[in-house]
Design a protein around this motif. Structure first.
Motif, PDB file in Angstrom:
ATOM      1  N   TYR A 348     -14.870  77.642  86.515  1.00 40.27           N
ATOM      2  CA  TYR A 348     -14.694  76.712  85.394  1.00 40.27           C
ATOM      3  C   TYR A 348     -14.959  77.455  84.093  1.00 40.27           C
ATOM      4  O   TYR A 348     -15.798  78.359  84.028  1.00 40.27           O
ATOM      5  CB  TYR A 348     -15.647  75.527  85.528  1.00 40.27           C
ATOM      6  N   GLN A 349     -14.221  77.073  83.067  1.00 39.54           N
ATOM      7  CA  GLN A 349     -14.415  77.704  81.767  1.00 39.54           C
ATOM      8  C   GLN A 349     -14.476  76.656  80.670  1.00 39.54           C
ATOM      9  O   GLN A 349     -13.957  75.542  80.813  1.00 39.54           O
ATOM     10  CB  GLN A 349     -13.299  78.705  81.471  1.00 39.54           C
ATOM     11  N   ILE A 458     -11.055  73.788  85.288  1.00 39.20           N
ATOM     12  CA  ILE A 458     -10.867  74.765  86.341  1.00 39.20           C
ATOM     13  C   ILE A 458      -9.906  75.850  85.854  1.00 39.20           C
ATOM     14  O   ILE A 458      -8.974  75.590  85.088  1.00 39.20           O
ATOM     15  CB  ILE A 458     -10.338  74.094  87.628  1.00 39.20           C
ATOM     16  N   TYR A 459     -10.169  77.076  86.235  1.00 44.15           N
ATOM     17  CA  TYR A 459      -9.236  78.152  85.907  1.00 44.15           C
ATOM     18  C   TYR A 459      -8.978  78.967  87.167  1.00 44.15           C
ATOM     19  O   TYR A 459      -9.728  78.899  88.151  1.00 44.15           O
ATOM     20  CB  TYR A 459      -9.770  79.033  84.773  1.00 44.15           C
ATOM     21  N   TYR A 460      -7.889  79.739  87.120  1.00 44.99           N
ATOM     22  CA  TYR A 460      -7.452  80.485  88.294  1.00 44.99           C
ATOM     23  C   TYR A 460      -7.371  81.971  87.980  1.00 44.99           C
ATOM     24  O   TYR A 460      -7.013  82.374  86.870  1.00 44.99           O
ATOM     25  CB  TYR A 460      -6.087  79.975  88.777  1.00 44.99           C
ATOM     26  N   GLU A 461      -7.690  82.751  88.969  1.00 42.08           N
ATOM     27  CA  GLU A 461      -7.524  84.194  88.885  1.00 42.08           C
ATOM     28  C   GLU A 461      -6.183  84.568  89.519  1.00 42.08           C
ATOM     29  O   GLU A 461      -5.722  83.908  90.462  1.00 42.08           O
ATOM     30  CB  GLU A 461      -8.659  84.914  89.620  1.00 42.08           C
ATOM     31  N   ASP A 594      -7.826  91.539  80.002  1.00 42.61           N
ATOM     32  CA  ASP A 594      -8.874  90.718  80.606  1.00 42.61           C
ATOM     33  C   ASP A 594      -8.310  89.731  81.625  1.00 42.61           C
ATOM     34  O   ASP A 594      -8.394  88.518  81.463  1.00 42.61           O
ATOM     35  CB  ASP A 594      -9.679  89.973  79.533  1.00 42.61           C
ATOM     36  N   ARG A 595      -7.659  90.290  82.659  1.00 46.20           N
ATOM     37  CA  ARG A 595      -7.215  89.534  83.839  1.00 46.20           C
ATOM     38  C   ARG A 595      -5.935  88.735  83.654  1.00 46.20           C
ATOM     39  O   ARG A 595      -5.408  88.205  84.612  1.00 46.20           O
ATOM     40  CB  ARG A 595      -8.331  88.610  84.344  1.00 46.20           C
ATOM     41  N   SER A 599      -6.873  83.387  83.185  1.00 44.23           N
ATOM     42  CA  SER A 599      -8.318  83.563  83.208  1.00 44.23           C
ATOM     43  C   SER A 599      -8.855  84.350  82.022  1.00 44.23           C
ATOM     44  O   SER A 599     -10.061  84.552  81.920  1.00 44.23           O
ATOM     45  CB  SER A 599      -8.734  84.271  84.502  1.00 44.23           C
ATOM     46  N   THR A 600      -7.986  84.779  81.106  1.00 39.93           N
ATOM     47  CA  THR A 600      -8.438  85.650  80.027  1.00 39.93           C
ATOM     48  C   THR A 600      -9.382  84.929  79.064  1.00 39.93           C
ATOM     49  O   THR A 600      -9.277  83.721  78.845  1.00 39.93           O
ATOM     50  CB  THR A 600      -7.248  86.212  79.240  1.00 39.93           C
TER      51      THR A 600
END
Length: 631
Positions: A348-349, A458-461, A594-595, A599-600
């Motif tokens: 989570y971000q 929610i965030y995803y990689e 940064d990914r 997700s950055t």
């Protein structure tokens, strides 16, 4: 098992006439008028791309979520679309013209539910009383294949970092790979009018149309197919090649509200001519076409599942107003692998914004950061990202208060949802850490009036690696024939190393030879374009005149780019190559973003601002070049 060996559904034998293909969309944020406007023109085919690494991740995660809800009996709507939600509104108004003029359509819009989107298109065709055959492709979803190989010990090294999947730290929930254009060609060979793709490579729809039209043999016509691959790259981002994101945008201001969409004519030898939709803004010039060529490439080799294109020898020539011919692309066998993106839940971000004003901004930012870190205390150990960034500056003697105000952004990521659970004033956690310090803040500490961003989402990689093409079951589905055609891997493939050729210029010139200089932003005389591929950023620079080329290639070394990046350089590998035919130098900044998008923690989610940042950096430029005028 079908093969693509030169059989042509358009003519008996190779077509002499070039095929005219319009680029209708570069993404879900493109203009909705595209297909209906272009279908009224003199064209043979329409292509469009509504997907990206961002949307692939989000659609894939939503599909997994839907499958979980369905298993639990909680999915209320069975026709939940996991395809691009804007596509039908774009296509439907154009169907009558498409049918009436015999225009072929191949689009990248199906995402994670190509079958449903193809069904909806078929239903709309019938509703309008038209006779159009709708095919679709399968095979891009490869979650099972990836999991099978993981169990067998496949390392799946990252294309960005080189590290193995086991070192990623996340568990993949979905995998989707990039298909080539051979399936599109086979669908058209079998009478399809509209081909819905789930996830082919960005340029693959153009490749498929050109292979079908010209009857190329995918096992030997590598130069021709490579030319169509690069043509597809030029038009798949729609108006980018017609003035969008162009360094010389100021001269296009008069009609910037409605830039034209591109039209490409691909010849039987694979060369192409780029034009634009008539009576629209923008332009097609060597500058705009070169800019798009430099967008989201990774080196001198441009890989596709059908062919590998070498672009070092590309040539561009303006043949008239808004007309550029592109030649010089050379073809090599395709790689034995294809790119695959793995999606995982990251956590989570959340973010919180404080507005600071006036002088002493760095000291004010330090004051706020120290207070917030103190408020977080030991809970900060549960954050995978805890980032403070001061964005903007106060100019000398500011003309108004707004220009003197900057954004101080606090950004966090965590797997502990409770730390970012509510954006309220009374719940312990991220919002409260920031809010607690309002009355002991620095002078000018101002609270934003929207706290919703401080509630976690929610965030995803996203992880990019390679999958053997032999593991992909690429199929064409022809519903009106109740027929399925398997698309085999090209008979000739090649193993390519992860890192492409990288080199400094071979015979640099002495910069003193150019005489007196003036110090200023590089972008006064140098154009460019940048983009993203997962966490890699690419950036290419070009000049407008032949005598500027030796200066550009001599001054833009890898060390010079590191120097210009300044605090943005994070220590990663930088690769370099040259394209003399368009006077361009290209750099690949490994693992710079940064990914990547989903997700950055940075503002530049897509790498599109890397170029403009570097063009703003000051260098010494020859006065004789500056006298010609700035971009």
């Amino acid at each position: 098992m079908a093969t693509i060996n030169g059989a042509n559904g358009h003519t008996n034998g190779a077509s002499k006439r070039a095929v005219r293909i319009a680029g209708a969309s570069g993404g879900f944020s493109d203009r909705q008028r595209a297909i209906s406007s272009l279908a009224k023109l003199d064209i043979d085919a329409l292509i469009g791309d509504w997907l990206s690494e961002c949307t692939m991740t989000l659609h894939g995660a939503e599909k997994v979520n839907n499958e979980t809800l369905r298993a639990e009996g909680k999915l209320m709507e069975e026709r939940v679309g996991l395809f691009d939600p804007t596509f039908m509104d774009n296509l439907s108004p154009a169907l009558a013209d498409i049918a009436g003029k015999g225009i072929k359509v191949a689009v990248n819009a199906g995402a994670c539910d190509t079958v449903l989107l193809a069904t909806l298109v078929t239903e709309e065709v019938k509703k309008q009383g038209l006779d159009l055959k709708v095919a679709y492709l399968e095979g891009d979803e490869v979650t099972d294949a990836v999991n099978k190989l993981i169990k067998k010990g496949e390392r799946f090294p990252s294309l960005m970092t080189g590290l193995d999947l086991k070192d990623w730290g996340y568990t993949p929930i979905y995998a989707q790979c990039y298909l080539g254009g051979a399936g599109v060609a086979e669908a058209l060979n079998n009478g399809a009018d509209i081909v819905i793709c789930g996830r082919v490579a960005d340029a693959a729809t153009t490749v498929g149309v050109a292979m079908w039209w010209h009857g190329w043999d995918r096992n030997k016509h590598f130069d021709e197919i490579a030319g169509s691959l690069i043509c597809g790259h030029l038009i798949e981002c729609a108006a980018y090649v017609c003035g969008g994101y162009f360094s010389g945008f100021k001269r296009l201001m008069e009609r910037c509200e409605n830039l034209g969409f591109p039209i490409a004519s691909i010849e039987a030898d694979g060369s192409c001519v780029i034009e634009k939709e008539p009576n629209t803004g923008g332009e097609v010039s060597v500058g705009t076409v070169a800019s798009q060529l430099l967008y989201e490439i990774q080196g001198p080799l441009y890989y596709g599942s059908d062919v590998t294109a070498n672009i070092e020898g590309v040539l561009m020539k303006e043949e008239g107003k808004d007309r550029v011919r592109v030649t010089g692309v050379r073809g090599l066998p395709p790689p034995s692998t294809t790119k695959v993106g793995l999606t995982a839940v990251g956590g989570y971000q959340a973010e919180f914004h404080v507005y600071l004003c006036g002088i002493d901004l760095e000291a004010k930012a330090e004051w706020v950061e120290r207070q917030i870190r103190y408020s977080a205390g030991d809970a900060a150990k549960e954050l995978s990202c805890f980032k403070f960034s001061l964005n903007g500056y106060c100019p000398d003697n500011p003309r108004n208060q707004d220009v003197a105000t900057v954004d101080f952004r606090i950004f966090v990521q965590t797997k502990n949802k409770k730390l970012v659970s509510k954006a309220t004033l009374d719940v312990p956690g991220f919002n409260r850490w920031c809010m607690d310090n309002g009355l002991q803040g620095c002078p000018g500490w101002t609270l934003g009036n929207d706290q919703r961003q401080s509630e976690g989402k929610i965030y995803y990689e996203y992880y990019v690696t390679l999958l053997p093409q032999s593991e992909v079951i690429h199929r064409v589905i022809l519903p009106w024939l109740e027929k399925t055609i398997n698309i085999p891997v090209c008979a000739v493939t090649k193993e390519y190393p992860r890192d492409q050729p990288s080199y400094e210029t071979r015979d640099p010139v002495d910069l003193k030879n150019y005489g007196p200089t003036t110090r200023g932003p590089m972008g006064w005389i140098v154009g460019g374009r940048s983009g993203d591929k997962a966490s890699d950023a690419n950036v290419g620079f070009y000049v407008r005149h032949d005598d500027e080329w030796d200066w550009l290639r001599s001054i833009l070394t890898i060390d010079k780019i590191k120097y210009l990046l300044d605090e943005e350089y994070k220590g990663g590998r930088i690769e370099r190559f040259e394209i003399p035919g368009i006077r361009a130098v290209h750099f690949l900044l490994r693992d710079h973003l940064d990914r990547g998008f989903n997700s950055t923690s940075t503002y530049d989610t897509l790498g599109k601002n890397v170029c403009e940042y570097l063009r703003s950096k000051w260098i010494d430029m020859p006065n004789k070049f500056l006298h010609r005028g700035r971009f």
